[in-house]
Write a protein that holds these residues in place. Structure first.
Motif, mmCIF file in Angstrom:
data_model
loop_
_atom_site.group_PDB
_atom_site.id
_atom_site.type_symbol
_atom_site.label_atom_id
_atom_site.label_comp_id
_atom_site.label_asym_id
_atom_site.label_seq_id
_atom_site.Cartn_x
_atom_site.Cartn_y
_atom_site.Cartn_z
ATOM 1 N N ALA A 114 0.912 -0.999 0.183
ATOM 2 C CA ALA A 114 0.065 0.009 -0.090
ATOM 3 C C ALA A 114 0.808 1.362 -0.059
ATOM 4 C CB ALA A 114 -0.875 0.117 1.099
ATOM 5 N N ALA A 115 1.906 1.211 0.865
ATOM 6 C CA ALA A 115 2.718 2.380 0.686
ATOM 7 C C ALA A 115 3.570 2.677 -0.586
ATOM 8 C CB ALA A 115 3.758 2.099 2.046
ATOM 9 N N ALA A 116 3.939 1.675 -1.154
ATOM 10 C CA ALA A 116 4.643 1.612 -2.400
ATOM 11 C C ALA A 116 3.513 2.229 -3.416
ATOM 12 C CB ALA A 116 5.283 0.342 -2.786
ATOM 13 N N LEU A 117 2.221 1.805 -3.398
ATOM 14 C CA LEU A 117 1.512 2.404 -4.489
ATOM 15 C C LEU A 117 1.300 3.856 -4.284
ATOM 16 C CD1 LEU A 117 -1.233 -0.600 -4.489
ATOM 17 C CD2 LEU A 117 0.521 -0.018 -6.310
ATOM 18 N N ASP A 118 1.067 4.183 -2.994
ATOM 19 C CA ASP A 118 0.663 5.693 -2.663
ATOM 20 C C ASP A 118 1.989 6.616 -3.164
ATOM 21 O OD1 ASP A 118 -1.643 5.688 -1.456
ATOM 22 O OD2 ASP A 118 -1.033 5.668 0.449
ATOM 23 N N ASP A 119 3.136 6.247 -2.897
ATOM 24 C CA ASP A 119 4.566 6.590 -3.620
ATOM 25 C C ASP A 119 4.503 6.686 -4.995
ATOM 26 O OD1 ASP A 119 5.403 7.062 -1.059
ATOM 27 O OD2 ASP A 119 6.898 5.682 -1.197
ATOM 28 N N ALA A 120 4.220 5.544 -5.623
ATOM 29 C CA ALA A 120 4.252 5.428 -7.061
ATOM 30 C C ALA A 120 3.205 5.901 -7.903
ATOM 31 C CB ALA A 120 4.806 4.069 -7.667
ATOM 32 N N LEU A 121 1.869 5.693 -7.602
ATOM 33 C CA LEU A 121 0.817 6.056 -8.233
ATOM 34 C C LEU A 121 -0.260 7.123 -7.843
ATOM 35 C CD1 LEU A 121 -0.542 2.411 -9.003
ATOM 36 C CD2 LEU A 121 1.465 3.401 -10.193
ATOM 37 N N GLY A 122 0.209 7.554 -6.632
ATOM 38 C CA GLY A 122 -0.436 8.761 -5.843
ATOM 39 C C GLY A 122 -1.174 8.447 -4.657
ATOM 40 N N ALA A 123 -1.427 9.571 -3.734
ATOM 41 C CA ALA A 123 -2.102 9.142 -2.410
ATOM 42 C C ALA A 123 -3.595 8.559 -2.721
ATOM 43 C CB ALA A 123 -2.266 10.388 -1.732
ATOM 44 N N GLY A 124 -3.840 7.494 -1.998
ATOM 45 C CA GLY A 124 -5.049 6.974 -1.922
ATOM 46 C C GLY A 124 -5.106 5.738 -2.768
ATOM 47 N N THR A 125 -4.297 5.443 -3.684
ATOM 48 C CA THR A 125 -4.202 4.206 -4.544
ATOM 49 C C THR A 125 -3.981 2.933 -3.685
ATOM 50 O OG1 THR A 125 -2.110 4.554 -4.975
ATOM 51 C CG2 THR A 125 -3.689 5.247 -6.647
ATOM 52 N N GLY A 126 -3.027 3.213 -2.599
ATOM 53 C CA GLY A 126 -2.763 2.098 -1.442
ATOM 54 C C GLY A 126 -3.866 1.598 -0.739
ATOM 55 N N ALA A 127 -4.977 2.809 -0.534
ATOM 56 C CA ALA A 127 -6.144 2.432 0.154
ATOM 57 C C ALA A 127 -7.070 1.671 -0.873
ATOM 58 C CB ALA A 127 -6.898 3.692 0.791
ATOM 59 N N GLN A 128 -7.211 2.003 -1.837
ATOM 60 C CA GLN A 128 -8.111 1.496 -2.657
ATOM 61 C C GLN A 128 -7.627 -0.229 -2.792
ATOM 62 O OE1 GLN A 128 -8.505 3.232 -6.699
ATOM 63 N NE2 GLN A 128 -8.072 5.099 -5.908
ATOM 64 N N TRP A 129 -6.286 -0.352 -3.141
ATOM 65 C CA TRP A 129 -5.787 -1.812 -3.010
ATOM 66 C C TRP A 129 -6.069 -2.425 -1.868
ATOM 67 C CZ3 TRP A 129 -4.518 -4.411 -7.307
ATOM 68 C CH2 TRP A 129 -3.840 -5.558 -7.290
ATOM 69 N N THR A 130 -5.840 -1.874 -0.860
ATOM 70 C CA THR A 130 -5.846 -2.741 0.447
ATOM 71 C C THR A 130 -7.378 -3.192 0.735
ATOM 72 O OG1 THR A 130 -4.293 -1.250 1.260
ATOM 73 C CG2 THR A 130 -5.796 -2.454 2.985
ATOM 74 N N ALA A 131 -8.330 -2.014 0.124
ATOM 75 C CA ALA A 131 -9.806 -2.467 0.401
ATOM 76 C C ALA A 131 -10.090 -3.674 -0.607
ATOM 77 C CB ALA A 131 -10.695 -1.355 -0.048
ATOM 78 N N PHE A 132 -9.395 -3.672 -1.676
ATOM 79 C CA PHE A 132 -9.674 -4.832 -2.520
ATOM 80 C C PHE A 132 -8.942 -6.242 -1.929
ATOM 81 C CE2 PHE A 132 -8.150 -7.840 -6.018
ATOM 82 C CZ PHE A 132 -9.193 -8.169 -6.488
ATOM 83 N N GLN A 133 -7.779 -6.015 -1.405
ATOM 84 C CA GLN A 133 -7.086 -7.197 -1.038
ATOM 85 C C GLN A 133 -7.908 -7.639 0.299
ATOM 86 O OE1 GLN A 133 -5.136 -9.002 -2.381
ATOM 87 N NE2 GLN A 133 -3.199 -8.066 -2.785
#
Ligand SMILES: Cc1cc2nc3c(=O)[nH]c(=O)nc-3n(C[C@H](O)[C@H](O)[C@H](O)COP(=O)(O)OP(=O)(O)OC[C@H]3O[C@@H](n4cnc5c(N)ncnc54)[C@H](O)[C@@H]3O)c2cc1C
Length: 495
Positions: A114-133
């Motif tokens: 989640a942290a890597a996604l926020d860094d690379a794709l933008g804030a909030g993408t980590g939370a989207q992925w975490t909800a899916f996971q």
């Protein structure tokens, strides 16, 4: 349980990972086991190629759910650590999306992802992925024991799976993987990332069941692993384990027929005409081939249109080293949908996703100034009648050049570093492993009911069982390992 209370004489057709795993498990339980393999080596799709000091895994390059393999080694003598060096990958892979965004997907669990996604794709993408996971984790909890770890037994499997209506809602058997993803993931790059996991079973994300959400969950929650020296060492280690437990493995020995007598499987006829009697026959070859070619009366042949996709592989012996190169690199095209459209139409993908596996492992290269790359793109099966004829040498040469150009366009230009290369087409895979058209995963997981339509581990012929990637629960080393465990329990006896 099939109920062989005494020791049985078991014959296994095929020494791929499925055949070897079931042989080791059954031999450890005291059965007399003999394995017959057509090829000169064991391993099947879990293959290996060496030349001039360069070595390559020609099949699997990523090991997930190592618990399944740990269980096999524990049940057959000694822990896996005593024979193999299985190491976690971090990062698991470097992704380059169609818009040029770069992402290092870390190992080390879901919070790190989640942290890597926020860094690379933008804030909030980590939370989207975490909800899916989180949803994927619930699907895993519901489906693991009653479906993935159990034999497929028609209505009984459905009843086990549907213990409650909330379990059914969790698994969402009516939804596709892509459909489920869209309810959680707004970022198009996350959607692309999720789509790719459908290809782990040779399927189309728009048609694959939502239950395949367990694939990214398993990879990111339990880790992605490498076997030092190459994944093929796993095949040899399981073969050794089978032999240590008393099994006999005969390579270079094709099987022509499964024999039946008195309404049950009674042994094998080898291609040289020799007949081998047995109480139990385990087929560890492509299920379509078993039902079409090896039984006295063809039965229940899976529909050809349901075959999973195949792969076009380049093995590159490269001069020099690549700064910053990761163990795995995935280069996505700008239009991922076009890839699935090409595959569905049975034609080579014009602008394919390119996957590069380049382990930093001294065992794979002749010296410190070279690299051994395994390059894979999804490809339609070998189908000269209605699709692509992968024996067309001109096509193969042009397509290999297309793959190298595609890599160059996306930032990995190695064209002037290639000392030599070797191509493996779907036709080669069919020839080498007997898989129908070179389909990597037997039937594809396309369609909500696909998981229940895979050939079952218990065949309609008493005493004949199916193991391996084209039968239940599916392809890939973890599921193939589970199928061996299921079949061992079905055969039962001894111990
Ligand atoms: C390019 C590629 C990449 C892959 N990547 C991954 C990955 O990263 N991670 C992962 O987990 N999985 C991956 N897989 C999938 C994985 O390799 C398979 O799911 C698994 O190895 C299948 O094992 P199997 O025993 O079912 O079949 P196979 O390996 O196909 O074994 C069947 C065996 O039966 C033999 N045989 C066939 N007919 C006969 C006959 N008549 N008589 C005697 N022997 C016969 C064949 O020669 C073969 O050895 C990949 C596969 C490929 C090809």
């Amino acid at each position: 349980m099939e109920g062989t209370d005494a020791l049985s004489r078991v014959v296994v057709v095929g020494a791929g990972f499925g055949g070897l795993s079931v042989a080791a498990r059954l031999a450890a339980r005291g059965h007399r086991v003999e394995v017959f393999e057509q090829g000169p080596e064991v391993g099947g799709k879990l293959g290996w190629f060496s030349r001039d000091g360069f070595s390559f895994d020609t099949g699997p390059s990523l090991l997930t759910l190592p618990a399944v393999q740990r269980d096999l080694f524990l049940k057959t003598g000694a822990p896996i650590e005593e024979v193999l060096d299985v190491v976690p990958l971090d990062p698991v892979a470097h992704y380059r999306f169609g818009d040029g965004t770069e992402l290092d997907l870390p190992g080390g669990g879901l919070p790190a992802v989640a942290a890597a996604l926020d860094d690379a794709l933008g804030a909030g993408t980590g939370a989207q992925w975490t909800a899916f996971q989180r949803r994927a984790a619930r699907i895993w909890d519901v489906a693991r024991e009653p479906f993935l770890e159990s034999a497929l037994e028609g209505p009984r499997t459905l009843v086990r799976l549907a213990r409650s209506t909330s379990d059914v809602r969790t698994v969402a058997p009516w939804a596709s993987l892509r459909g489920l993803g869209r309810t959680y993931l707004q970022d198009p790059r996350l959607r692309t990332l999720l789509d790719r996991y459908a290809t782990y079973s040779g399927s189309d994300p728009a048609k694959a069941p939502a239950a395949l959400a367990t694939v990214p969950f398993v990879e990111q929650a339990f880790g992605a692993w490498y076997v030092r020296g190459g994944l093929h060492r796993l095949a040899q280690a399981v073969a050794d384990r089978a032999v240590e437990n008393g099994a006999r493995i005969r390579t270079g020995t094709p099987v022509a027929r499964v024999l039946e007598a008195g309404g049950r499987a009674s042994g094998l006829r080898l291609q040289d005409g020799t007949e081998v009697a047995a109480d139990v026959v385990v087929s560890a070859v492509d299920a379509a081939r078993l039902y079409r070619d090896l039984l006295p009366r063809p039965r229940l042949q899976p529909k050809r249109r349901l075959r999973s996709s195949s792969g076009f592989v380049l093995l590159l012996a490269l001069d020099g080293r690549t700064p910053g190169l990761r163990h795995h690199t995935v280069l996505f095209p700008p239009d991922y949908d076009a890839e699935f459209a090409d595959l569905a139409a049975g034609r080579p993908v014009a602008d394919p996703t390119v996957y590069v596996s380049a382990p930093d492992d001294p065992a794979l290269r002749p010296d410190e100034h070279s690299e051994a790359w395994f390059v894979l793109v999804n490809a339609p099966v070998h189908d000269p009648a209605g699709g692509t004829d992968w024996r067309d040498a001109g096509l193969v040469e042009r397509y290999a050049a297309t793959v190298l150009e595609t890599m160059a366009r996306r930032g990995l230009d190695v064209r002037d570093r290639v000392r030599w290369s070797e191509v493996r087409t779907p036709a080669d895979l069919e020839h080498l492993t007997g898989s129908d058209g070179g389909a990597i995963y037997g039937t594809a997981s396309n369609g909500a009911r696909s998981a229940f339509l895979r050939p079952a581990n218990r065949s309609p012929v008493p005493g004949l069982f199916l193991v391996g990637g084209s039968s239940h629960p599916g392809g890939g080393l973890p599921l193939v390992g589970l199928s061996a465990r299921i079949v061992t329990d079905l055969v039962g006896g001894a111990d």
